[in-house]
Design a protein around this motif. Sequence first.
Motif, PDB file in Angstrom:
ATOM      1  N   GLU A 126       0.898  -1.478  -0.177  1.00  0.00           N
ATOM      2  CA  GLU A 126      -0.110   0.106   0.042  1.00  0.00           C
ATOM      3  C   GLU A 126       0.903   1.308   0.044  1.00  0.00           C
ATOM      4  OE1 GLU A 126      -3.407   0.272  -0.285  1.00  0.00           O
ATOM      5  OE2 GLU A 126      -3.319  -1.726  -0.724  1.00  0.00           O
ATOM      6  N   MET A 127       1.802   1.209   0.775  1.00  0.00           N
ATOM      7  CA  MET A 127       2.775   2.448   0.807  1.00  0.00           C
ATOM      8  C   MET A 127       3.516   2.628  -0.351  1.00  0.00           C
ATOM      9  SD  MET A 127       4.143   5.089   2.277  1.00  0.00           S
ATOM     10  CE  MET A 127       4.041   4.648   4.263  1.00  0.00           C
ATOM     11  N   LYS A 128       3.991   1.665  -1.167  1.00  0.00           N
ATOM     12  CA  LYS A 128       4.574   1.686  -2.457  1.00  0.00           C
ATOM     13  C   LYS A 128       3.628   2.294  -3.545  1.00  0.00           C
ATOM     14  CE  LYS A 128       7.026  -1.457  -5.773  1.00  0.00           C
ATOM     15  NZ  LYS A 128       6.340  -1.132  -7.121  1.00  0.00           N
ATOM     16  N   SER A 129       2.312   1.898  -3.558  1.00  0.00           N
ATOM     17  CA  SER A 129       1.437   2.190  -4.430  1.00  0.00           C
ATOM     18  C   SER A 129       1.137   3.589  -4.156  1.00  0.00           C
ATOM     19  CB  SER A 129       0.167   1.525  -4.242  1.00  0.00           C
ATOM     20  OG  SER A 129      -0.796   2.062  -5.078  1.00  0.00           O
ATOM     21  N   PHE A 130       0.929   4.280  -2.895  1.00  0.00           N
ATOM     22  CA  PHE A 130       1.017   5.405  -2.439  1.00  0.00           C
ATOM     23  C   PHE A 130       2.105   6.381  -2.892  1.00  0.00           C
ATOM     24  CE2 PHE A 130       1.640   8.658   1.061  1.00  0.00           C
ATOM     25  CZ  PHE A 130       0.689   9.486   0.732  1.00  0.00           C
TER      26      PHE A 130
END
Length: 319
Positions: free
Chosen positions: A123-127
């Motif tokens: 999720e952090m990578k996508s964000f």
Amino acid sequence: MSKNEQAYLDLCKQILDKGTKKDDRTGTGTYSIFGAQMRFNLQEGFPLLTTKKVNFKLIATELIWFIRGDTNIQYLLKNNNNIWNEWAFKRWVESDEYTGPDMTDFGNRSLADEAFNQLYQAEMKSFKERIIADDEFAKKYGELGPVYGKQWRDWRTSTNETIDQLKNVIEQIKTNPDSRRHIVTAWNPEDVPKNMALPPCHALYQFYVADGKLSCQLYQRSADVFLGVPFNIASYALLTHLIAHECGLEVGEFVHTLGDAHIYSNHVEQIKEQLSRESLPLPSLEINPELKSVFDVELSDITLNNYQSHPAIKAPIAV
């Protein structure tokens, strides 16, 4: 052993030995003392800790971000600087637009649960990718509110005018070096309860000129001694070097005054590991002699020489 680094290590020991156990906003818990001071002679070397590796590039790019008056993490992410991500990410995952997996208490859960950590990292990578690529998304969810850069460079008055505190202070240092008003404050009581991702921890700093040297004193209301303070020491030492360079002065001291100086309960073992290590000689700092103004500084204008350290020590950040 460096006297400069020893000031920090002594503070760590003092908090472990005498700190009061307290609850805090994050729910993590801390060991805390109130009112402490460290002094760093910048003539003796650049005060970047050696008992654990501290990433100087992150410190330098964050300071450049402050100096530019920027408050959006897009610039930081484009420079591979992730130190403000958690606050912006928290806003995103708590928004009505977010439809992904539950990210409640993601900082602690990612350490305790490997399955959750994989979800969180994804999720952090996508964000982060979306912040870099999508200017509209970055404008909405990469913005941290009126934090440091805004207050330093664009303080909004009651009459809707703006004050560039940093520019004014540099001009005062050049034209009236003996003034006792070389002050920049990030603590704006009107903005604190509004949409700041984090009210300023390093709240106010003052410069002092004597014997051709520029010194700086910082008042920090809240000090995460393991994770945050090593960055704060190096950041304000670097700011002092940059302003001294522009003003044609040598560097003097960096004086770091702390209000609530605390070690988070989940950082105690990391602190003990750091205290078991011997400090190493401090590095030196070199600034591009062609740089004329602090407001034009780029990362390439700053060189850290001969930095050697023990390995980094990981710890969770309390958000």
